[in-house]
Design a protein around this motif. Sequence first.
Motif, short mmCIF file in Angstrom:
data_model
loop_
_atom_site.label_atom_id
_atom_site.label_comp_id
_atom_site.label_asym_id
_atom_site.label_seq_id
_atom_site.Cartn_x
_atom_site.Cartn_y
_atom_site.Cartn_z
N GLY A 1 0.57 -1.40 -0.07
CA GLY A 1 -0.21 0.32 0.11
C GLY A 1 1.08 1.61 -0.29
O GLY A 1 1.93 1.43 0.40
N ARG A 2 0.09 2.22 -0.32
CA ARG A 2 0.94 3.58 -0.49
C ARG A 2 -0.03 4.13 -0.12
O ARG A 2 -0.65 4.73 -0.53
N SER A 3 -0.28 5.95 0.76
CA SER A 3 -0.88 6.43 1.20
C SER A 3 -0.48 8.18 0.68
O SER A 3 0.87 8.31 -0.01
N ILE A 4 -0.90 8.94 1.68
CA ILE A 4 -1.38 10.13 0.95
C ILE A 4 -1.09 10.97 2.29
O ILE A 4 -1.18 10.47 3.56
N ASP B 1 -1.25 2.74 10.79
CA ASP B 1 -2.31 2.69 12.08
C ASP B 1 -3.53 2.54 11.71
O ASP B 1 -4.35 1.40 12.19
N LYS B 2 -3.84 2.76 10.93
CA LYS B 2 -5.23 2.49 9.83
C LYS B 2 -5.21 1.26 9.48
O LYS B 2 -6.44 0.10 9.62
N LEU B 3 -4.79 0.23 9.52
CA LEU B 3 -4.13 -1.15 9.23
C LEU B 3 -4.56 -2.20 10.21
O LEU B 3 -5.00 -2.49 10.13
N CYS B 4 -3.95 -1.21 10.96
CA CYS B 4 -3.42 -1.92 12.16
C CYS B 4 -4.74 -2.31 13.29
O CYS B 4 -4.85 -2.92 14.21
N GLU B 5 -5.32 -1.29 12.78
CA GLU B 5 -7.17 -1.40 13.22
C GLU B 5 -8.18 -2.26 13.38
O GLU B 5 -8.73 -2.30 13.57
N HIS B 6 -7.07 -3.08 12.03
CA HIS B 6 -8.55 -3.81 11.16
C HIS B 6 -7.34 -5.13 11.38
O HIS B 6 -7.71 -6.03 10.20
N LYS B 7 -6.55 -5.19 12.18
CA LYS B 7 -5.49 -6.58 12.24
C LYS B 7 -5.92 -8.01 12.23
O LYS B 7 -5.81 -8.45 12.08
N ARG C 1 -11.82 -4.19 2.67
CA ARG C 1 -12.49 -2.54 1.26
C ARG C 1 -13.31 -2.27 2.46
O ARG C 1 -13.29 -0.68 2.49
N GLU C 2 -14.03 -3.18 3.30
CA GLU C 2 -15.16 -2.26 3.37
C GLU C 2 -14.76 -1.79 4.26
O GLU C 2 -15.84 -0.08 4.61
N ALA C 3 -14.81 -1.95 5.29
CA ALA C 3 -13.52 -2.12 6.98
C ALA C 3 -13.08 -0.45 6.90
O ALA C 3 -13.52 0.45 7.60
N LEU C 4 -12.36 -0.29 5.80
CA LEU C 4 -11.12 0.73 5.61
C LEU C 4 -11.79 1.74 4.95
O LEU C 4 -11.77 3.37 5.50
N ASN C 5 -12.41 1.80 3.95
CA ASN C 5 -13.82 3.04 3.46
C ASN C 5 -14.73 3.39 4.71
O ASN C 5 -14.60 4.40 4.84
N ARG C 6 -15.34 2.29 5.27
CA ARG C 6 -16.64 2.68 6.60
C ARG C 6 -15.02 3.65 7.68
O ARG C 6 -15.79 5.06 7.52
N ASP C 7 -14.13 3.14 7.71
CA ASP C 7 -13.55 3.75 8.93
C ASP C 7 -12.20 4.85 8.62
O ASP C 7 -12.04 5.48 9.25
N CYS C 8 -12.54 5.32 7.60
CA CYS C 8 -10.81 6.24 6.96
C CYS C 8 -11.47 8.07 7.91
O CYS C 8 -10.51 7.71 7.51
N ASN C 9 -12.95 8.41 7.52
CA ASN C 9 -12.64 9.69 7.74
C ASN C 9 -11.97 10.56 7.35
O ASN C 9 -11.67 11.92 7.67
N LEU C 10 -11.65 9.94 5.87
CA LEU C 10 -11.74 10.92 4.93
C LEU C 10 -12.09 12.07 4.33
O LEU C 10 -13.14 11.67 3.73
#
Length: 609
Positions: free
Chosen positions: A413-416, A423-429, A455-464
């Motif tokens: 993965g690459r981020s912005i 941290d976000k991935l660790c929230e759904h480890k 995919r659903e969890a990361l988009n639900r919890d992304c807060n972007l």
Amino acid sequence: MERWVLLRKGADFEAIGKKYQISPRLACLIRNRDVIGEEAIERYLNGTISDLYDGMLMKDADKAIDILKEKIAEEKKIRVIGDYDIDGVNATYILLEGLERLGAYVDSDIPDRIGDGYGLNRHLIDRAYDAGIDTIITCDNGIAAANEIAYGKELGMTIIVTDHHEIPFDEIDGEKIYRLPPADAVIDPKQKDCVYPFKGLCGAAVAYKLMEALWESMGKDSTDLDDLIENVAIATVGDVMDLEDENRIFVKRGLRRLTNSTNLGINALKKALGLDGKPIEVHHLSFRIGPSLNSTGRLESAKEGVELLLTDDPARAESLAQDMAKLNELRKEMTDRGVRAATDWVRKDIRMIPTEDGVKEKKIGDDKVIVLYMPGIHESIAGLIASKLKEAFYRPTLVFTDAENGHGLKGSGRSIETYNMFDKLCEHKELFVKVGGHPMAAGFTITREALEPLREALNRDCNLTDADLVEKLYVDESCAIKQLTLPLYEELAKLEPYGTANVRPLFGIVKMGIRSIKMVGNEGQYARCTFVDGNGTRINGMVFRGKELLDNIKVWFGDKECDKILKGLQNHALIDILYHMKKNEFNGTVSIQMEPVSIRKSVYYETSK
């Protein structure tokens, strides 16, 4: 559409200029890079190897040194276990050289990307145990290998971890509880209670600092390790570390050494890439030397990268270097094909979903976090594709493919700027088999069934927010054409080397006219432009996305105005330009040109302090 933000960071630029004998403009540019205070400015402009921090400040450095001194004296077998990327290869070489020059009985092992996967695992430990290895020292890995290290300890082995990745954690009642592996010594500046002043080192730099401290503790002259700084420089740039503080010193000094390297393998690689006899610059590390040295770890075995650095056989060095250059060309072709396919899928909002019967397509809409499954690609290029997608769509991006060992999916993965991926991935480890990385990049393994829930969890919890998903281009100064002089260009060299967190100065001009455009290149893909300001002063510039510029001009000003521009006729088009300065030499004449980064129809940009 990017947001243009004009930086307005305050300081007494006149006073700074006088103290350091630079122009107020350069003082302003240094402040824009968040270099504050006399000590930091001095270090930024004039930092040398003697300004590097003491490696003994790293937590557990003293423990590691005591262990290594004892093992060297007792002639115990030591094995360095690195990673298969450019940082791991160079870190492995640094530890091998640092220990071997002290008389240590040392060898190395690097996991196979396909057969072993990332980092320390039981297979590597068993291999070391069967070879009679007494002590394992990891580099660029190990911080997340608690179970594997516990297994090694059960076998009676001594284990030292050197790493630079984020420390794994559990979040309990909103508090992060960090999990360290049960090694005999853990050296990672990211540890919360590590007092080392700079946290942004790559794995090779951590390895170098440990070797430097070990040498000094044994009464040896650590300047005899200065040749290894070129390996730190390659790894720092290749692992995309921020070019600030110590990293800036490592790269600045490392580039000088690389230009006149005494390493047979590095010189062979320079020759294979057509860089022999040329001054080595950051872009050579980013796009030529680094990727070529990295190519074996992606497509074959990273052990060949270590062998290239170690060999004293000219014929073998030449053979390995030629193979790496060819492998890198193959890697680029594979990546380009993958990026084209991935870009098409994302634009059509199509995702591939692994099923028991194979693969099916699913229309999912516009996710803020892109999670893409790409069956059939080589797992080594997933991160490269993720990086290109992140740039194109400015979204955090995870790219997965089938693990070639047949177990689940592997990805990168690459981020912005506004999304801490680790941290976000660790929230759904609980959805991962394995995960590790940084705020801006990560690597991971999951089961096939976990892809859609992830995919659903990361988009639900992304807060972007929507604003978070608009890239900001930070403009250093509004600079008129008449100010773009050769002396200014030459003074800007004091800001080098450029890279992450120390970018090339970006200037802006508003309400510029377009005197002419000529399409050039094999496919007419570039635009050679002449721009003109309100005073009639002209300057040339090359736009590399020329076709896109022409399309935009037609939309902004209409076909008739576009036709006038192409014919070099008087027109009424007005644009704003963000650009880098570039020196052009032709037939003995030196001139300053623009290298446009972004062009738009005339508006104003916002300011930021």
